[in-house]
Structures are given as structure tokens and as C-alpha cells.
Write a protein that holds these residues in place. Structure first.
Motif, PDB file in Angstrom:
ATOM      1  N   TRP A   8       0.816  -1.095  -0.163  1.00 54.34           N
ATOM      2  CA  TRP A   8       0.041  -0.040   0.191  1.00 54.34           C
ATOM      3  C   TRP A   8       0.953   1.297  -0.025  1.00 54.34           C
ATOM      4  CZ3 TRP A   8      -0.385   3.039   4.518  1.00 54.34           C
ATOM      5  CH2 TRP A   8      -1.285   4.092   4.305  1.00 54.34           C
ATOM      6  N   ARG A  36     -10.437  -1.261   6.940  1.00 55.72           N
ATOM      7  CA  ARG A  36     -10.462  -2.790   6.798  1.00 55.72           C
ATOM      8  C   ARG A  36     -10.359  -3.342   5.684  1.00 55.72           C
ATOM      9  NH1 ARG A  36     -15.083  -4.228  10.870  1.00 55.72           N
ATOM     10  NH2 ARG A  36     -15.399  -5.692   9.049  1.00 55.72           N
ATOM     11  N   PHE A  74       0.571 -13.615   6.752  1.00 55.14           N
ATOM     12  CA  PHE A  74       0.601 -12.201   6.946  1.00 55.14           C
ATOM     13  C   PHE A  74       1.832 -11.712   7.405  1.00 55.14           C
ATOM     14  CE2 PHE A  74      -3.688 -13.940   7.279  1.00 55.14           C
ATOM     15  CZ  PHE A  74      -4.348 -13.228   6.213  1.00 55.14           C
ATOM     16  N   LEU A  76       4.204  -7.840   8.118  1.00 54.16           N
ATOM     17  CA  LEU A  76       4.464  -6.208   7.845  1.00 54.16           C
ATOM     18  C   LEU A  76       5.607  -5.958   7.463  1.00 54.16           C
ATOM     19  CD1 LEU A  76       2.630  -4.858  11.093  1.00 54.16           C
ATOM     20  CD2 LEU A  76       1.601  -5.283   8.817  1.00 54.16           C
ATOM     21  N   ALA A  81       1.192  -2.391  13.481  1.00 53.94           N
ATOM     22  CA  ALA A  81       0.125  -3.377  14.061  1.00 53.94           C
ATOM     23  C   ALA A  81      -0.755  -4.001  12.888  1.00 53.94           C
ATOM     24  CB  ALA A  81      -0.691  -2.896  14.919  1.00 53.94           C
ATOM     25  N   LEU A  82      -0.988  -5.328  13.071  1.00 50.17           N
ATOM     26  CA  LEU A  82      -1.778  -6.068  12.162  1.00 50.17           C
ATOM     27  C   LEU A  82      -2.693  -6.814  13.196  1.00 50.17           C
ATOM     28  CD1 LEU A  82      -2.452  -7.041   9.324  1.00 50.17           C
ATOM     29  CD2 LEU A  82      -0.907  -8.819   9.614  1.00 50.17           C
ATOM     30  N   THR A  83      -4.101  -6.699  12.907  1.00 47.62           N
ATOM     31  CA  THR A  83      -5.170  -7.360  13.499  1.00 47.62           C
ATOM     32  C   THR A  83      -6.012  -8.124  12.524  1.00 47.62           C
ATOM     33  OG1 THR A  83      -5.462  -5.274  14.995  1.00 47.62           O
ATOM     34  CG2 THR A  83      -7.115  -7.066  15.042  1.00 47.62           C
ATOM     35  N   LEU A  84      -6.116  -9.401  12.948  1.00 42.52           N
ATOM     36  CA  LEU A  84      -6.884 -10.307  12.244  1.00 42.52           C
ATOM     37  C   LEU A  84      -8.131 -10.775  12.763  1.00 42.52           C
ATOM     38  CD1 LEU A  84      -3.807 -12.728  11.183  1.00 42.52           C
ATOM     39  CD2 LEU A  84      -4.874 -10.874   9.933  1.00 42.52           C
TER      40      LEU A  84
END
Length: 97
Positions: A8, A36, A74, A76, A81-84
Motif C-alpha cells: 500500500w 479494513r 501475513f 508487515l 500493528a496487524l489485527t486479524l
């Protein structure tokens, strides 16, 4: 094993998502940054969809004949932070496609 990369890039008036799959790069520009991103694997339908989870807008679709198990992974590129979230209801637009 086939890999898919999603990158991104923020711009002044739009956002660029770059999808890399099997050596082919595809750029998708959107004017609104999704908070999201939903990922839907339709194994029997041979497609993998990425969509804006709030608006139900498809960002990118990969068509691929899956012959083996599919394993999500997944990561980064930079600190963050990555929230699944799993077990979400199917979005309305997917139920009728």
C-alpha cells in the motif's frame, strides 16, 4: 508454492495498492483508504478477493485453480500493528456474486 504480495502506497489524493502474484504486478488506485481489508477465498470458485470491508467494494480479484491446501500468511514490511479477524459474516455483495 505461489505467493501473493500486497503493498500500500499513500498519495495526496488517492491510495495505491500493489498486488504481486506469480510475477505479475497489478496496481489498484482508490480514493478512499479502507480501514479494513477483507480477504475471501472461494476455493471451489477458483478466486481470491480483496475488498474494502466497510463498503463492500472489490479491490482486486485473483483467479487461480487451487489444487492443494491454501495457507494464509501475513507480514508487515515496517513496524506496525496487524489485527486479524476471522469468522466474519460474508458481505452482502459476495453472497450474490
Amino acid at each position: 508454492m505461489r505467493r501473493l504480495t500486497l503493498v500500500w502506497f499513500p498519495f495526496f489524493s488517492s491510495f495505491l495498492f500493489r498486488f504481486l502474484h506469480s510475477g505479475v504486478m497489478s496496481d489498484v488506485r482508490v480514493t478512499e483508504h479502507p480501514d479494513r481489508i477483507g480477504i475471501l477465498l472461494d476455493y471451489s470458485g477458483s478466486r481470491l478477493l480483496f475488498f474494502n470491508a466497510e463498503r463492500g467494494l472489490v479491490l482486486f480479484t485473483i483467479r487461480h485453480k487451487f489444487t492443494d491446501a491454501a495457507y494464509p500468511a501475513f507480514a508487515l514490511e515496517k513496524a506496525g500493528a496487524l489485527t486479524l479477524c476471522t469468522g466474519m459474516e460474508l458481505p452482502e455483495f459476495v453472497r450474490h456474486s
